[in-house]
Design an enzyme around this catalytic site. Structure first.
Site, PDB file in Angstrom:
ATOM      1  N   ASP A  53      50.301  43.424  81.410  1.00 19.96           N
ATOM      2  CA  ASP A  53      51.639  43.874  81.806  1.00 19.96           C
ATOM      3  C   ASP A  53      52.434  44.006  80.517  1.00 19.96           C
ATOM      4  OD1 ASP A  53      54.287  44.078  82.546  1.00 19.96           O
ATOM      5  OD2 ASP A  53      54.268  42.380  83.934  1.00 19.96           O
ATOM      6  N   TYR A  76      56.512  29.461  80.920  1.00 20.53           N
ATOM      7  CA  TYR A  76      56.344  30.535  81.893  1.00 20.53           C
ATOM      8  C   TYR A  76      56.380  31.904  81.231  1.00 20.53           C
ATOM      9  CZ  TYR A  76      57.040  33.870  85.535  1.00 20.53           C
ATOM     10  OH  TYR A  76      56.875  34.947  86.348  1.00 20.53           O
ATOM     11  N   LYS A  84      52.742  35.605  85.901  1.00 16.77           N
ATOM     12  CA  LYS A  84      51.442  35.221  86.467  1.00 16.77           C
ATOM     13  C   LYS A  84      50.341  36.039  85.818  1.00 16.77           C
ATOM     14  CE  LYS A  84      51.538  31.812  89.293  1.00 16.77           C
ATOM     15  NZ  LYS A  84      50.663  30.655  89.072  1.00 16.77           N
ATOM     16  N   TYR A 140      58.796  28.571  87.502  1.00 16.43           N
ATOM     17  CA  TYR A 140      60.235  28.411  87.280  1.00 16.43           C
ATOM     18  C   TYR A 140      60.634  27.125  87.985  1.00 16.43           C
ATOM     19  CZ  TYR A 140      61.420  33.340  86.074  1.00 16.43           C
ATOM     20  OH  TYR A 140      61.541  34.568  85.500  1.00 16.43           O
ATOM     21  N   ASP A 188      47.749  37.754  87.027  1.00 20.55           N
ATOM     22  CA  ASP A 188      47.374  39.027  87.615  1.00 20.55           C
ATOM     23  C   ASP A 188      45.950  39.455  87.264  1.00 20.55           C
ATOM     24  OD1 ASP A 188      49.927  38.826  88.524  1.00 20.55           O
ATOM     25  OD2 ASP A 188      50.758  40.235  87.109  1.00 20.55           O
ATOM     26  N   ASP A 202      59.403  40.476  95.429  1.00 17.63           N
ATOM     27  CA  ASP A 202      58.494  40.805  94.304  1.00 17.63           C
ATOM     28  C   ASP A 202      57.034  40.745  94.746  1.00 17.63           C
ATOM     29  OD1 ASP A 202      60.593  41.243  92.596  1.00 17.63           O
ATOM     30  OD2 ASP A 202      60.217  39.505  91.309  1.00 17.63           O
ATOM     31  N   ASP A 226      52.817  45.967  88.297  1.00 18.96           N
ATOM     32  CA  ASP A 226      53.327  46.211  86.943  1.00 18.96           C
ATOM     33  C   ASP A 226      52.261  46.083  85.860  1.00 18.96           C
ATOM     34  OD1 ASP A 226      52.987  43.486  87.062  1.00 18.96           O
ATOM     35  OD2 ASP A 226      55.078  42.966  86.733  1.00 18.96           O
ATOM     36  N   ASP A 227      51.006  45.925  86.241  1.00 17.27           N
ATOM     37  CA  ASP A 227      49.937  45.757  85.249  1.00 17.27           C
ATOM     38  C   ASP A 227      49.196  47.057  84.996  1.00 17.27           C
ATOM     39  OD1 ASP A 227      49.768  42.715  84.895  1.00 17.27           O
ATOM     40  OD2 ASP A 227      49.902  43.021  87.061  1.00 17.27           O
TER      41      ASP A 227
HETATM   42  C1  F6R Z   1      56.286  37.154  89.038  1.00 14.60           C
HETATM   43  C2  F6R Z   1      57.246  38.083  88.446  1.00 14.60           C
HETATM   44  C3  F6R Z   1      58.575  38.225  89.048  1.00 14.60           C
HETATM   45  C4  F6R Z   1      59.653  37.565  88.194  1.00 14.60           C
HETATM   46  C5  F6R Z   1      61.041  37.629  88.865  1.00 14.60           C
HETATM   47  C6  F6R Z   1      62.128  37.031  88.002  1.00 14.60           C
HETATM   48  O1  F6R Z   1      55.104  37.154  88.333  1.00 14.60           O
HETATM   49  O2  F6R Z   1      56.960  38.708  87.450  1.00 14.60           O
HETATM   50  O3  F6R Z   1      58.593  37.735  90.353  1.00 14.60           O
HETATM   51  O4  F6R Z   1      59.319  36.235  87.936  1.00 14.60           O
HETATM   52  O5  F6R Z   1      61.381  38.965  89.130  1.00 14.60           O
HETATM   53  O6  F6R Z   1      62.132  37.645  86.756  1.00 14.60           O
HETATM   54  P1  F6R Z   1      63.266  37.422  85.672  1.00 14.60           P
HETATM   55  O7  F6R Z   1      63.387  35.934  85.445  1.00 14.60           O
HETATM   56  O8  F6R Z   1      62.768  38.133  84.452  1.00 14.60           O
HETATM   57  O9  F6R Z   1      64.526  38.013  86.225  1.00 14.60           O
HETATM   58 MG    MG Z   2      55.966  42.164  84.892  1.00 17.81          MG
HETATM   59 MG    MG Z   3      51.910  41.841  87.178  1.00 12.60          MG
END
Ligand code: F6R
Ligand code: MG
Ligand code: MG
Length: 377
Positions: A11, A229, A232, A355, A234, A289, A52-53
């Site tokens: 990603d 963090y 993930k 988180y 993926d 998400d 998103d990957d």
């Molecule tokens: C899970 C992922 C999303 C983000 C979430 C918060 O792997 O990528 O669920 O964790 O959208 O993202 P931030 O903290 O960047 O706003």
């Molecule tokens: Mg991403």
């Molecule tokens: Mg991803």
């Protein structure tokens, strides 16, 4: 001929939060792989995405962990980050590239890798899977079903070529150790490990009679690499099919009843793994998400090249009305789990969350905690 299939994913940024990569990123990767085809470094290169990957699928004759192949993938992800994702200010630009210290292998630097070297059979069907918003252990239950469960894979019972079983190489992601277990003899030991998917994940599967490689899966845990963090992991996975391996239909049926996997929103929740089509725009993440999803691409590997349904366009194996049924169940499971909000098991156990505010809250409340004996006195 001996051929290697390398599936390398990362990603490196996306549009609309963590929804999907920009088309320009995919075109850039396609150009890089087309150049590598022209120089003869790879037989075929195919670019796609899951959520998103960005996923690169490459065939070549250089074996696993080859510095040239890994270098090609690394440079591709690096250049996409610099030339496209950062310029367009995409979300999470360069997210999975955790280190600049490339020295011949992308393992341990962030991208996920599944690679398999084998002797190409007279006809060589393969299935490549990619999942978004989950972790490598998400493959545990499907791979168990495919290679160890007679309830899923009829061939284990009724095909003499499969009847001797398979060997699973299982990785302890915390200790970075592997152990090989043979099924059916060691089935219960295998299940005991695979049932803890946050810690144990399958890296390889071999056919027991001749140690022929059958499957490979990525085992990256970004948070263990970065110590914090970073999204993930993926995962991607590659499975050989038919004529001494599970049939494509047995491989796909392992995804019919969606397993609950870890990941989803902020890498801190449990959700169903939804099997989706990649041609119908279903390989994106939306609701909370997610939910976590998986695509399946089918090819023949012929003379070291990818042959799909039209040129190297793969068969879109979850594009079947049957899998509408699985998607419907996954959607119902997703909605149901979300009714629980931030309560386990919908939310991950504390040690698995990516988180968390709990240490902060506990620190603040520390002066207000009283010994029960004192309060009751
Ligand atoms: C899970 C992922 C999303 C983000 C979430 C918060 O792997 O990528 O669920 O964790 O959208 O993202 P931030 O903290 O960047 O706003
Ligand atoms: Mg991403
Ligand atoms: Mg991803």
């Amino acid at each position: 001929m001996r051929v290697t299939v390398s599936v390398i994913k990362a990603d490196v940024g996306s549009v609309a939060g963590h929804h999907r990569p920009h088309a320009e990123m995919l075109r850039y990767a396609e150009k890089k792989l087309a150049e590598a085809e022209e120089t003869g470094l790879i037989g075929s290169g195919y670019v796609t995405h899951c959520g998103d990957d960005i996923v690169l699928v490459m065939t070549h004759t250089r074996g696993e962990n080859d510095p040239e192949i890994h270098g090609l993938a690394w440079r591709t992800f690096k250049e996409i980050t610099e030339k496209v994702a950062k310029r367009l200010k995409l979300y999470g630009a360069g997210q999975d590239l955790l280190s600049d210290a490339f020295s011949g292998n992308v393992r341990g630097l962030g991208p996920g890798v599944a690679e398999l070297e084998f002797e190409e059979r007279p006809s060589e069907p393969i299935v490549v899977f990619a999942a978004d918003k989950t972790e490598p252990g998400a493959w545990n239950l499907p791979l168990y079903r495919i290679f160890a469960s007679p309830d899923n894979t009829a061939g284990l019972v009724i095909d003499p070529k499969l009847h001797a079983g398979f060997k699973f190489e299982v990785m302890d992601l915390i200790e970075s150790e592997v152990v090989t277990l043979k099924v059916p003899e060691e089935l219960y030991d295998l299940v005991a490990l695979l049932g803890t998917p946050g810690r144990y994940a399958i890296s390889k599967v071999y056919r027991a009679v001749d140690d022929e490689p059958a499957a490979a899966a990525s085992t990256t845990r970004l948070s263990l690499i970065a110590g914090r963090y970073v999204g993930k992991d993926d995962p991607v996975m590659l499975v050989r099919a038919q004529a001494g391996f599970p049939a494509v239909g047995e491989i796909l049926s392992a995804f019919a009843m969606p397993p609950i996997v870890s990941g989803w929103m902020r890498g801190s929740h449990r959700g169903p793994l939804m099997p989706v089509s990649f041609r119908k725009g279903q390989n994106v993440v939306t609701f909370f998400d997610g939910p976590p999803r998986v695509i399946a691409m089918g090819w023949q590997v012929s003379d070291g090249k990818l042959v799909g349904v039209d040129g190297k366009e793969p068969a879109d194996l979850f594009d079947d009305p049957f899998f509408d049924y699985s998607r419907r169940i996954a959607a119902e499971m997703a909605v149901y789990l979300r009714t629980m909000g931030e309560f386990e098991p919908a939310r991950l156990g504390h040690e698995e969350m990516e988180y968390t505010t709990l240490p902060m809250i506990l620190e603040r409340l520390k002066p207000r905690f009283r010994k029960v004996a004192e309060v009751r006195a």
